[in-house]
Motif scaffolding. Structure first.
Motif, PDB file in Angstrom:
ATOM      1  N   ALA A 251      32.914  49.022  32.990  1.00  0.00           N
ATOM      2  CA  ALA A 251      33.683  48.695  31.781  1.00  0.00           C
ATOM      3  C   ALA A 251      32.806  48.489  30.558  1.00  0.00           C
ATOM      4  O   ALA A 251      33.232  48.781  29.437  1.00  0.00           O
ATOM      5  N   VAL A 252      31.598  47.974  30.752  1.00  0.00           N
ATOM      6  CA  VAL A 252      30.727  47.629  29.624  1.00  0.00           C
ATOM      7  C   VAL A 252      29.549  48.598  29.590  1.00  0.00           C
ATOM      8  O   VAL A 252      28.675  48.538  30.462  1.00  0.00           O
ATOM      9  N   PRO A 253      29.469  49.487  28.639  1.00  0.00           N
ATOM     10  CA  PRO A 253      28.396  50.484  28.596  1.00  0.00           C
ATOM     11  C   PRO A 253      27.001  49.851  28.635  1.00  0.00           C
ATOM     12  O   PRO A 253      26.707  48.925  27.878  1.00  0.00           O
ATOM     13  N   GLY A 254      26.180  50.357  29.537  1.00  0.00           N
ATOM     14  CA  GLY A 254      24.795  49.915  29.619  1.00  0.00           C
ATOM     15  C   GLY A 254      24.567  48.604  30.340  1.00  0.00           C
ATOM     16  O   GLY A 254      23.421  48.172  30.474  1.00  0.00           O
ATOM     17  N   LEU A 255      25.626  47.964  30.828  1.00  0.00           N
ATOM     18  CA  LEU A 255      25.472  46.658  31.453  1.00  0.00           C
ATOM     19  C   LEU A 255      24.914  46.774  32.866  1.00  0.00           C
ATOM     20  O   LEU A 255      25.341  47.618  33.653  1.00  0.00           O
ATOM     21  N   LEU A 305      36.562  43.303  28.341  1.00  0.00           N
ATOM     22  CA  LEU A 305      36.506  42.275  29.382  1.00  0.00           C
ATOM     23  C   LEU A 305      37.882  41.783  29.813  1.00  0.00           C
ATOM     24  O   LEU A 305      37.990  40.871  30.641  1.00  0.00           O
ATOM     25  N   ALA A 306      38.925  42.389  29.271  1.00  0.00           N
ATOM     26  CA  ALA A 306      40.280  41.898  29.534  1.00  0.00           C
ATOM     27  C   ALA A 306      40.651  41.936  31.011  1.00  0.00           C
ATOM     28  O   ALA A 306      41.460  41.124  31.482  1.00  0.00           O
ATOM     29  N   ALA A 307      40.068  42.856  31.760  1.00  0.00           N
ATOM     30  CA  ALA A 307      40.397  42.978  33.185  1.00  0.00           C
ATOM     31  C   ALA A 307      39.718  41.928  34.044  1.00  0.00           C
ATOM     32  O   ALA A 307      39.958  41.870  35.254  1.00  0.00           O
ATOM     33  N   PHE A 308      38.887  41.093  33.419  1.00  0.00           N
ATOM     34  CA  PHE A 308      38.096  40.131  34.192  1.00  0.00           C
ATOM     35  C   PHE A 308      38.484  38.690  33.864  1.00  0.00           C
ATOM     36  O   PHE A 308      37.657  37.791  33.828  1.00  0.00           O
ATOM     37  N   GLN A 309      39.778  38.479  33.636  1.00  0.00           N
ATOM     38  CA  GLN A 309      40.279  37.150  33.335  1.00  0.00           C
ATOM     39  C   GLN A 309      40.359  36.265  34.573  1.00  0.00           C
ATOM     40  O   GLN A 309      40.525  35.060  34.458  1.00  0.00           O
ATOM     41  N   GLY A 310      40.251  36.864  35.734  1.00  0.00           N
ATOM     42  CA  GLY A 310      40.331  36.089  36.972  1.00  0.00           C
ATOM     43  C   GLY A 310      41.708  36.178  37.596  1.00  0.00           C
ATOM     44  O   GLY A 310      42.637  36.799  37.077  1.00  0.00           O
ATOM     45  N   GLU A 311      41.820  35.531  38.738  1.00  0.00           N
ATOM     46  CA  GLU A 311      43.060  35.593  39.492  1.00  0.00           C
ATOM     47  C   GLU A 311      44.155  34.755  38.837  1.00  0.00           C
ATOM     48  O   GLU A 311      43.891  33.683  38.293  1.00  0.00           O
ATOM     49  N   ALA A 312      45.382  35.267  38.915  1.00  0.00           N
ATOM     50  CA  ALA A 312      46.526  34.480  38.456  1.00  0.00           C
ATOM     51  C   ALA A 312      46.814  33.387  39.480  1.00  0.00           C
ATOM     52  O   ALA A 312      46.650  33.575  40.688  1.00  0.00           O
ATOM     53  N   LEU A 313      47.227  32.241  38.999  1.00  0.00           N
ATOM     54  CA  LEU A 313      47.659  31.147  39.862  1.00  0.00           C
ATOM     55  C   LEU A 313      49.154  31.305  40.085  1.00  0.00           C
ATOM     56  O   LEU A 313      49.929  31.363  39.129  1.00  0.00           O
ATOM     57  N   LEU A 314      49.571  31.398  41.348  1.00  0.00           N
ATOM     58  CA  LEU A 314      50.959  31.689  41.663  1.00  0.00           C
ATOM     59  C   LEU A 314      51.750  30.433  41.999  1.00  0.00           C
ATOM     60  O   LEU A 314      51.221  29.475  42.583  1.00  0.00           O
ATOM     61  N   GLY A 315      53.001  30.459  41.641  1.00  0.00           N
ATOM     62  CA  GLY A 315      53.952  29.433  42.034  1.00  0.00           C
ATOM     63  C   GLY A 315      55.266  30.105  42.342  1.00  0.00           C
ATOM     64  O   GLY A 315      55.840  30.771  41.475  1.00  0.00           O
ATOM     65  N   GLY A 316      55.719  29.995  43.586  1.00  0.00           N
ATOM     66  CA  GLY A 316      56.954  30.672  43.962  1.00  0.00           C
ATOM     67  C   GLY A 316      56.871  32.177  43.844  1.00  0.00           C
ATOM     68  O   GLY A 316      57.880  32.849  43.614  1.00  0.00           O
ATOM     69  N   GLY A 317      55.660  32.703  43.979  1.00  0.00           N
ATOM     70  CA  GLY A 317      55.479  34.142  43.925  1.00  0.00           C
ATOM     71  C   GLY A 317      55.291  34.713  42.541  1.00  0.00           C
ATOM     72  O   GLY A 317      55.152  35.933  42.373  1.00  0.00           O
TER      73      GLY A 317
END
Length: 338
Positions: A251-255, A305-317
């Motif tokens: 996602a990040v060129p050259g990283l 970096l938008a795809a690397f926000q981390g996991e969603a916290l679920l409640g009731g699915g």
């Protein structure tokens, strides 16, 4: 940009970690992840820090690019996907196993010469397939087999004994330790045994970031540049399909980026900007968004970096929250979590 001076070893102490991420459920902070973060500018100076970036810690597999540089300096002739595999914490896919066999074959050796611990593949989908097929743990499947195969090849090339290649007093490990100190710019605080059985060198988080920056800013054709080029060109050989660190490099060129067990991540750009992260409790759910926020702090376009926000916290699915970096670490919002 970087001095060749090697400083004293970092102090061994209880790290003074600080809050780096909040677990937010429906607008309320439900939990806190502590850790430490450092951001280096292109001039090598610390531009941002949280927690304790100078205490001795174990980088775990985030140190593998440095170990790979040491082996190339010692004559390892690999490039491309096999050199990327040398620095890998791979998922145990067939391409990883085949690559490790190729390295061993170049050395005139077999899997029987490996001395890393037998294990199942690290990648969950690959591991599940192995279980369904009735396959057991093996040294080749263990996530460090590429590194170990390259260590053996390096020994063959230098006429160093294969026996005891994991002993800290072995010429191979002495050569690696020398490069660890050279690239981190500090003496090693302590040597222990990593999960795979290889020596693990303790440095500081600051030193780890400095080493990554030195690798990415090295001149073309140097051992450092060869390792960086190999990992960036073949990110899934250094990790695996679907792995966050490979996706980040794409996602990040050259990283250049490398993760490590117990919540460690290091990343560096070609101009020397670098970040290093240690999550105190070892949680991957905090490592990913904190590393992304640190890269945004370093000047990487938050849109990448938008795809690397981390996991969603679920409640009731359904999503009711997330793990969000603390506000001081996120000057430009990366997370969509309120």
């Amino acid at each position: 940009m970087f001095s060749s001076f090697v400083a004293d070893a970092p102090r061994i102490r209880e790290p003074l970690h600080a809050p780096v991420a909040h677990l937010i459920r429906d607008g309320i902070v439900e939990g806190i992840h502590y850790g430490s973060v450092v951001v280096l500018g292109a001039d090598g100076q610390v531009r941002f820090q949280l927690g304790d970036i100078e205490a001795a810690f174990y980088p775990r597999s985030a140190l593998k690019p440095v170990q790979a540089v040491a082996m190339v300096r010692a004559g390892l002739p690999l490039d491309g996907e096999l050199l990327s595999l040398t620095a890998a914490s791979h998922s145990g896919e067939e391409r990883h196993l085949a690559g490790a066999r190729r390295i061993l074959g170049l050395a005139g050796l077999t899997e029987d010469h490996l001395r890393n611990v037998p294990d199942m593949p690290y990648g969950p989908a690959v591991r599940d397939a192995w279980v369904r097929e009735g396959r057991g743990a093996s040294r080749l499947a263990q996530n460090c087999s590429g590194k170990h195969a390259a260590m053996l090849y390096t020994c063959v090339l230098n006429d160093w004994p294969l026996e005891g290649y994991l002993d800290p007093s072995h010429p191979l490990q002495q050569a690696i330790a020398e490069i660890v100190e050279d690239l981190t710019g500090q003496r090693i605080a302590r040597v222990t045994v990593d999960g795979c059985g290889a020596p693990l060198f303790s440095v500081s988080l600051h030193g780890l970031a400095r080493a990554a920056a030195r690798i990415t800013t090295a001149a073309d054709g140097t051992p450092e540049a060869r390792v960086a080029d190999a990992m960036r060109s073949h990110p899934e050989m250094a990790s695996g399909a679907g792995r966050d660190v490979a996706a980040l490099m794409a996602a990040v060129p050259g990283l250049l980026a490398k993760d490590g067990f117990e919540g460690v991540e290091v990343a560096a750009l070609p101009d020397g900007r670098a970040v290093a992260v240690k999550i105190a409790d070892g949680a991957n759910r905090a490592r990913v968004p904190v590393a992304a926020a640190a890269l945004a702090w370093a000047g990487v376009d938050p849109g990448l970096l938008a795809a690397f926000q981390g996991e969603a916290l679920l409640g009731g699915g359904r999503a009711v929250g997330c793990v969000r970096p603390v506000r001081s670490l996120e000057p430009v919002a990366v997370s969509a979590c309120a």
